[in-house]
Enzyme design. Structure first.
Site, PDB file in Angstrom:
ATOM      1  N   ASP A   1      -8.762  -0.929   6.142  1.00  0.00           N
ATOM      2  CA  ASP A   1      -8.630  -2.171   6.898  1.00  0.00           C
ATOM      3  C   ASP A   1      -7.304  -2.193   7.648  1.00  0.00           C
ATOM      4  OD1 ASP A   1     -10.985  -3.768   6.457  1.00  0.00           O
ATOM      5  OD2 ASP A   1     -10.377  -3.933   4.368  1.00  0.00           O
TER       6      ASP A   1
ATOM      7  N   LYS B   1       0.819  -1.212   0.000  1.00  0.00           N
ATOM      8  CA  LYS B   1       0.000   0.000   0.000  1.00  0.00           C
ATOM      9  C   LYS B   1       0.853   1.263   0.000  1.00  0.00           C
ATOM     10  CE  LYS B   1      -4.236  -1.767   0.395  1.00  0.00           C
ATOM     11  NZ  LYS B   1      -5.353  -1.497  -0.522  1.00  0.00           N
TER      12      LYS B   1
END
Length: 409
Positions: A121, A76
């Protein structure tokens, strides 16, 4: 469960998709990321695991280890900073900020009142918080009920303001959008929704860096590429790059997700972006998403050949196998969401009919992406039965022994 996608095609990369994401834009993003001090220099490792390949009946198995991308511990870190930089360049076009200056905090004073927000998340929120900290703007992260305290603490350590809700990931996305609307903040999400596609596109484009590194490290290419599901962003970013590069000769793309968070599987059944059919409560936290990103689906519907769903216990077994290593396979720290591809491959090795359906055999060259390390160290140790530090110690020993053998040779 395994589903052959009836809409998968083999054709050159369509111009309509190239106008959204392209190798050229991926290369630009990669050049920009080289200026972000948070990232480790150079490409992440692409490990060959010959013993595991032999166990699973394929010719070659490579694992791209994104745990080593940065201290953030996941892929990410490639998407959030690119999306943030592109957003700031659009919002402050008249200021003509330079990208290296943005990523090193040169304009922090000018951006002190600029606020970005996202649901997460865990890994996207941490990467966005770190990028905002580097840039010098404010960051608010919305967490849903299933996000672990460890992941919350890691995000907060990057300077983000945390907002907790009691609902699901999809509800946290809605809450973040509402907060942005009420406060004049900017959403930097990795999933798209009606009227919101530009930023998620930029996030996905950042993931092209990963694909470019794979191509450079293994120019012979792969016959099969297994990709994690989630909302579809990673898969779309990688598929986009490899499809444009290889055209109609592209690899077989397989997308894998938890059976209770099967939004992409359901999208393939419906022929349009759809919601998951289950509870969305999976230990594969980064893949516990209930609603497909429509923008990602535009890339996945025509390109992904197979969709698979897994049970949580299969991920745990795959984590343990990578951690254990073997005589010729380096031990790897791979988190709960990182092992979906390996778990799928292990199931296919036990199902000759399904393996044959996707052309998987002793001549196949397979790529897996380990998307994260032990981003929740306590959870990792509980599932694997060994701490990440212990696995890394054995990894270092493996490397030392290999170097010693090469020197003696």
């Amino acid at each position: 469960m395994l589903l052959a996608n009836p809409n998968a095609t083999r054709q050159p990369y369509p111009d309509a998709l190239k106008n959204i994401m392209s190798i050229a834009r991926a290369n630009e993003s990669r050049a920009w990321l080289s200026h972000w001090p948070v990232l480790n220099p150079g490409a992440t490792p692409l490990y060959s695991l010959p013993d595991l390949a032999a166990e699973l009946g394929v010719a070659h198995l490579s694992v791209k280890d994104e745990s080593q991308r940065s201290a953030l511990g996941s892929f990410k870190a490639l998407g959030a900073p690119i999306a943030l930089v592109r957003l700031i360049l659009r919002c402050f076009a008249e200021r003509q900020f330079s990208v290296p200056g943005l990523l090193t905090g040169a304009y922090a004073e000018a951006l002190a009142d600029f606020t970005v927000i996202s649901a997460t998340d865990g890994n996207h929120g941490r990467a966005l918080a770190a990028a905002a900290q580097s840039v010098g703007c404010r960051c608010v992260i919305v967490l849903h009920a299933q996000v672990s305290i460890e992941r919350e603490q890691a995000i907060a350590a990057c300077g983000a303001q945390i907002v907790r809700i009691t609902g699901s990931y999809d509800q946290s996305v809605e809450h973040a959008a509402a907060l942005a609307e009420d406060n004049g903040w900017w959403v930097v999400s990795d999933t798209s929704y009606q009227g919101y596609e530009q930023v998620p596109r930029d996030v996905m484009q950042g993931y092209g860096t990963l694909a470019a590194e794979v191509v450079e490290a293994h120019p012979a290419g792969f016959t099969h590429v297994f990709l994690q599901g989630g909302v579809g962003g990673l898969a779309a970013g990688v598929v986009s790059y490899l499809w444009e590069l290889t055209g109609a000769q592209r690899p077989v793309f397989v997308v894998v997700e938890p059976e209770q968070a099967d939004c992409l599987y359901q999208s393939a059944l419906a022929g349009a972006a759809a919601r998951a059919s289950g509870s969305v409560d999976s230990l594969m936290a980064g893949l516990a998403c209930g609603e497909t990103s429509p923008l990602a689906w535009a890339f996945l519907q025509p390109s992904v050949d197979f969709f698979m769903t897994l049970e949580d216990h299969e991920a745990v077994l795959a984590m343990g196998r990578l951690a254990a290593g073997s005589g010729r396979d380096i031990p790897l720290v791979a988190g709960e969401s990182a092992v979906a591809g390996l778990a799928a491959l292990r199931r296919l090795a036990e199902s000759p009919v399904d393996a044959a359906a996707m052309g998987l055999d002793e001549g196949s060259r397979v790529l897996l992406i380990s998307t994260e390390g032990a981003t929740a160290p306590g959870v990792y140790a509980e599932l694997v039965g060994e701490s990440a530090e212990s696995v890394l110690a054995r990894q270092r020993q493996f490397g030392s022994e290999r170097r010693g053998a090469a020197h003696r040779g």
